[in-house]
Design a protein around this motif. Structure first.
Motif, PDB file in Angstrom:
ATOM      1  N   ILE A  29       0.844  -1.199   0.000  1.00  0.00           N
ATOM      2  CA  ILE A  29       0.000   0.000   0.000  1.00  0.00           C
ATOM      3  C   ILE A  29       0.879   1.247   0.000  1.00  0.00           C
ATOM      4  CG2 ILE A  29      -1.609   1.369   1.397  1.00  0.00           C
ATOM      5  CD1 ILE A  29      -2.852  -1.390   2.257  1.00  0.00           C
ATOM      6  N   ARG A  30       1.898   1.262   0.871  1.00  0.00           N
ATOM      7  CA  ARG A  30       2.796   2.422   0.918  1.00  0.00           C
ATOM      8  C   ARG A  30       3.494   2.644  -0.423  1.00  0.00           C
ATOM      9  NH1 ARG A  30       3.608   0.511   6.074  1.00  0.00           N
ATOM     10  NH2 ARG A  30       5.506  -0.605   5.535  1.00  0.00           N
ATOM     11  N   LEU A  31       3.939   1.571  -1.066  1.00  0.00           N
ATOM     12  CA  LEU A  31       4.630   1.708  -2.349  1.00  0.00           C
ATOM     13  C   LEU A  31       3.733   2.345  -3.406  1.00  0.00           C
ATOM     14  CD1 LEU A  31       6.557  -1.696  -2.522  1.00  0.00           C
ATOM     15  CD2 LEU A  31       7.570   0.589  -2.329  1.00  0.00           C
ATOM     16  N   VAL A  32       2.506   1.860  -3.511  1.00  0.00           N
ATOM     17  CA  VAL A  32       1.618   2.396  -4.545  1.00  0.00           C
ATOM     18  C   VAL A  32       1.163   3.819  -4.196  1.00  0.00           C
ATOM     19  CG1 VAL A  32      -0.645   1.490  -3.801  1.00  0.00           C
ATOM     20  CG2 VAL A  32      -0.131   1.696  -6.229  1.00  0.00           C
ATOM     21  N   GLY A  40       1.786   7.231  -6.236  1.00  0.00           N
ATOM     22  CA  GLY A  40       0.655   8.115  -6.504  1.00  0.00           C
ATOM     23  C   GLY A  40       0.953   9.550  -6.102  1.00  0.00           C
ATOM     24  N   LEU A  41       1.598   9.724  -4.955  1.00  0.00           N
ATOM     25  CA  LEU A  41       1.986  11.066  -4.512  1.00  0.00           C
ATOM     26  C   LEU A  41       2.983  11.692  -5.477  1.00  0.00           C
ATOM     27  CD1 LEU A  41       2.317  10.487  -0.662  1.00  0.00           C
ATOM     28  CD2 LEU A  41       0.544  11.805  -1.853  1.00  0.00           C
ATOM     29  N   ASN A  42       3.854  10.881  -6.055  1.00  0.00           N
ATOM     30  CA  ASN A  42       4.814  11.388  -7.036  1.00  0.00           C
ATOM     31  C   ASN A  42       4.130  11.941  -8.282  1.00  0.00           C
ATOM     32  OD1 ASN A  42       7.080  10.766  -5.494  1.00  0.00           O
ATOM     33  ND2 ASN A  42       7.308   8.740  -6.415  1.00  0.00           N
ATOM     34  N   GLN A  43       2.901  11.509  -8.527  1.00  0.00           N
ATOM     35  CA  GLN A  43       2.161  11.953  -9.713  1.00  0.00           C
ATOM     36  C   GLN A  43       1.410  13.263  -9.489  1.00  0.00           C
ATOM     37  OE1 GLN A  43       2.315  10.058 -12.643  1.00  0.00           O
ATOM     38  NE2 GLN A  43       3.803   8.878 -11.477  1.00  0.00           N
ATOM     39  N   LEU A  44       1.308  13.717  -8.237  1.00  0.00           N
ATOM     40  CA  LEU A  44       0.533  14.919  -7.936  1.00  0.00           C
ATOM     41  C   LEU A  44       1.325  16.183  -8.287  1.00  0.00           C
ATOM     42  CD1 LEU A  44      -1.000  13.914  -4.492  1.00  0.00           C
ATOM     43  CD2 LEU A  44      -2.044  13.758  -6.761  1.00  0.00           C
ATOM     44  N   PRO A  45       0.605  17.225  -8.698  1.00  0.00           N
ATOM     45  CA  PRO A  45       1.288  18.476  -9.028  1.00  0.00           C
ATOM     46  C   PRO A  45       1.838  19.154  -7.773  1.00  0.00           C
ATOM     47  CG  PRO A  45      -1.089  18.750  -9.209  1.00  0.00           C
ATOM     48  CD  PRO A  45      -0.834  17.301  -8.915  1.00  0.00           C
ATOM     49  N   LEU A  54      -5.681   6.028 -10.735  1.00  0.00           N
ATOM     50  CA  LEU A  54      -6.176   4.838 -10.054  1.00  0.00           C
ATOM     51  C   LEU A  54      -5.012   4.165  -9.348  1.00  0.00           C
ATOM     52  CD1 LEU A  54      -8.274   2.638  -9.395  1.00  0.00           C
ATOM     53  CD2 LEU A  54      -7.662   1.577 -11.585  1.00  0.00           C
ATOM     54  N   LEU A  55      -5.112   4.035  -8.027  1.00  0.00           N
ATOM     55  CA  LEU A  55      -4.118   3.321  -7.231  1.00  0.00           C
ATOM     56  C   LEU A  55      -4.725   1.984  -6.845  1.00  0.00           C
ATOM     57  CD1 LEU A  55      -2.975   6.191  -4.835  1.00  0.00           C
ATOM     58  CD2 LEU A  55      -2.037   5.562  -7.038  1.00  0.00           C
ATOM     59  N   SER A  56      -4.103   0.909  -7.293  1.00  0.00           N
ATOM     60  CA  SER A  56      -4.641  -0.423  -7.060  1.00  0.00           C
ATOM     61  C   SER A  56      -3.504  -1.350  -6.652  1.00  0.00           C
ATOM     62  CB  SER A  56      -5.291  -0.933  -8.351  1.00  0.00           C
ATOM     63  OG  SER A  56      -5.751  -2.249  -8.195  1.00  0.00           O
ATOM     64  N   LEU A  57      -3.739  -2.183  -5.649  1.00  0.00           N
ATOM     65  CA  LEU A  57      -2.699  -3.130  -5.262  1.00  0.00           C
ATOM     66  C   LEU A  57      -2.512  -4.211  -6.312  1.00  0.00           C
ATOM     67  CD1 LEU A  57      -3.175  -3.678  -1.446  1.00  0.00           C
ATOM     68  CD2 LEU A  57      -1.553  -2.226  -2.648  1.00  0.00           C
ATOM     69  N   PHE A  58      -3.597  -4.738  -6.814  1.00  0.00           N
ATOM     70  CA  PHE A  58      -3.547  -5.831  -7.780  1.00  0.00           C
ATOM     71  C   PHE A  58      -4.517  -5.535  -8.905  1.00  0.00           C
ATOM     72  CE2 PHE A  58      -3.133  -7.492  -3.442  1.00  0.00           C
ATOM     73  CZ  PHE A  58      -1.816  -7.915  -3.492  1.00  0.00           C
ATOM     74  N   SER A  59      -4.165  -5.949 -10.085  1.00  0.00           N
ATOM     75  CA  SER A  59      -5.056  -5.781 -11.227  1.00  0.00           C
ATOM     76  C   SER A  59      -4.997  -7.046 -12.070  1.00  0.00           C
ATOM     77  CB  SER A  59      -4.618  -4.576 -12.064  1.00  0.00           C
ATOM     78  OG  SER A  59      -5.474  -4.431 -13.177  1.00  0.00           O
ATOM     79  N   THR A  60      -6.124  -7.401 -12.627  1.00  0.00           N
ATOM     80  CA  THR A  60      -6.131  -8.489 -13.601  1.00  0.00           C
ATOM     81  C   THR A  60      -5.935  -7.864 -14.983  1.00  0.00           C
ATOM     82  OG1 THR A  60      -8.527  -8.369 -13.937  1.00  0.00           O
ATOM     83  CG2 THR A  60      -7.738  -9.868 -12.199  1.00  0.00           C
ATOM     84  N   GLY A 100     -12.173  18.727 -10.686  1.00  0.00           N
ATOM     85  CA  GLY A 100     -11.827  18.571 -12.074  1.00  0.00           C
ATOM     86  C   GLY A 100     -11.141  19.745 -12.744  1.00  0.00           C
ATOM     87  N   ALA A 101     -10.873  20.817 -12.057  1.00  0.00           N
ATOM     88  CA  ALA A 101     -10.242  21.979 -12.678  1.00  0.00           C
ATOM     89  C   ALA A 101      -8.728  21.804 -12.693  1.00  0.00           C
ATOM     90  CB  ALA A 101     -10.645  23.235 -11.919  1.00  0.00           C
ATOM     91  N   GLY A 102      -8.246  20.732 -13.310  1.00  0.00           N
ATOM     92  CA  GLY A 102      -6.820  20.484 -13.390  1.00  0.00           C
ATOM     93  C   GLY A 102      -6.256  19.826 -12.141  1.00  0.00           C
ATOM     94  N   GLU A 103      -7.096  19.583 -11.143  1.00  0.00           N
ATOM     95  CA  GLU A 103      -6.642  18.953  -9.916  1.00  0.00           C
ATOM     96  C   GLU A 103      -6.572  17.451 -10.130  1.00  0.00           C
ATOM     97  OE1 GLU A 103     -10.077  20.180  -8.047  1.00  0.00           O
ATOM     98  OE2 GLU A 103      -9.393  22.200  -7.657  1.00  0.00           O
ATOM     99  N   LYS A 104      -5.725  16.796  -9.371  1.00  0.00           N
ATOM    100  CA  LYS A 104      -5.622  15.347  -9.472  1.00  0.00           C
ATOM    101  C   LYS A 104      -6.587  14.704  -8.488  1.00  0.00           C
ATOM    102  CE  LYS A 104      -2.285  14.940 -12.468  1.00  0.00           C
ATOM    103  NZ  LYS A 104      -2.394  14.228 -13.720  1.00  0.00           N
ATOM    104  N   THR A 105      -7.233  13.650  -8.919  1.00  0.00           N
ATOM    105  CA  THR A 105      -8.112  12.879  -8.059  1.00  0.00           C
ATOM    106  C   THR A 105      -7.580  11.456  -8.020  1.00  0.00           C
ATOM    107  OG1 THR A 105     -10.029  14.233  -8.621  1.00  0.00           O
ATOM    108  CG2 THR A 105     -10.468  12.044  -7.704  1.00  0.00           C
ATOM    109  N   SER A 106      -7.160  11.007  -6.845  1.00  0.00           N
ATOM    110  CA  SER A 106      -6.654   9.644  -6.681  1.00  0.00           C
ATOM    111  C   SER A 106      -7.815   8.752  -6.280  1.00  0.00           C
ATOM    112  CB  SER A 106      -5.566   9.604  -5.606  1.00  0.00           C
ATOM    113  OG  SER A 106      -4.488  10.432  -5.971  1.00  0.00           O
ATOM    114  N   LEU A 107      -8.016   7.669  -7.023  1.00  0.00           N
ATOM    115  CA  LEU A 107      -9.075   6.705  -6.763  1.00  0.00           C
ATOM    116  C   LEU A 107      -8.411   5.429  -6.269  1.00  0.00           C
ATOM    117  CD1 LEU A 107     -12.095   5.952  -7.005  1.00  0.00           C
ATOM    118  CD2 LEU A 107     -11.613   5.255  -9.367  1.00  0.00           C
ATOM    119  N   PHE A 108      -8.792   4.974  -5.076  1.00  0.00           N
ATOM    120  CA  PHE A 108      -8.157   3.819  -4.450  1.00  0.00           C
ATOM    121  C   PHE A 108      -9.051   2.594  -4.585  1.00  0.00           C
ATOM    122  CE2 PHE A 108      -6.986   7.618  -1.989  1.00  0.00           C
ATOM    123  CZ  PHE A 108      -5.650   7.665  -2.326  1.00  0.00           C
TER     124      PHE A 108
END
Length: 181
Positions: free
Chosen positions: A27-30, A34-39, A138-144, A102-110
């Motif tokens: 969780i911390r890694l992802v 995700g934080l690295n992607q924020l402006p 989208l921050l996800s631990l596992f994905s198919t 949505g005005a250029g802000e980042k929205t992280s979806l967990f």
């Protein structure tokens, strides 16, 4: 080392202590990525001892949303999922007013993992509230593979961060993490 951590989270017979430790690390890694992607903007930080340090400050307006029953381990805000594929559109709660979304802000979806259907429905709710898919991370631990492909086909602008893409999602994760197995 990350591979070993993922094996522990997939292995049903891992001790709960090892499982939670490994899951928290993933969780911390992802979240860190995700934080690295924020402006952010560069700024000068003064330490408690008076030293100046060149650092960064996150820009205001970033938002985190957790899909309950799957992304609950992240616990930021919530969209309540009534089933695996049905997101209750009346329970979207924001840590800020939806009018500024949505005005250029980042929205992280967990989200934990799955086929992608719940994520697609959650993104639709976010879009209905004015969030552009291009600002969703989208921050996800596992994905198919199927789940990632479904999400990208529906919303090609979305950014997906995950620790692993594997044909089988660990369906026991929530029960093991919260000790209800």
């Amino acid at each position: 080392p990350q591979f070993k951590i993922q094996i522990i989270t997939f292995f049903r017979k891992s001790s709960r202590g090892d499982f939670v430790f490994s899951a928290d690390r993933l969780i911390r890694l992802v979240v860190e990525e995700g934080l690295n992607q924020l402006p952010y903007t560069e700024c000068t930080v003064t330490t408690p001892t008076g030293h100046k340090y060149e650092g960064v400050r996150f820009e205001k307006g970033n938002c985190g949303v957790s899909i309950m029953r799957s992304g609950r381990q992240f616990l930021v805000a919530s969209i309540t999922s009534q089933s695996r594929t049905n997101v209750n559109r009346d329970t979207l709660r924001w840590p800020r007013t939806s009018s500024s979304a949505g005005a250029g802000e980042k929205t992280s979806l967990f989200h934990l993992s799955g086929t992608g259907n719940t994520v697609i429905e959650a993104v639709k709710v976010l879009v209905e509230h004015g969030v552009q898919p291009s600002v969703i991370i989208l921050l996800s631990l596992f994905s198919t593979p199927h789940g990632a492909k479904s999400i990208i086909q529906e919303f090609p602008e979305i950014t997906i961060l995950t620790t692993e893409v594997h044909p089988v999602a660990p369906t026991h994760f929530g029960q093991k993490y919260f000790g209800t197995d």
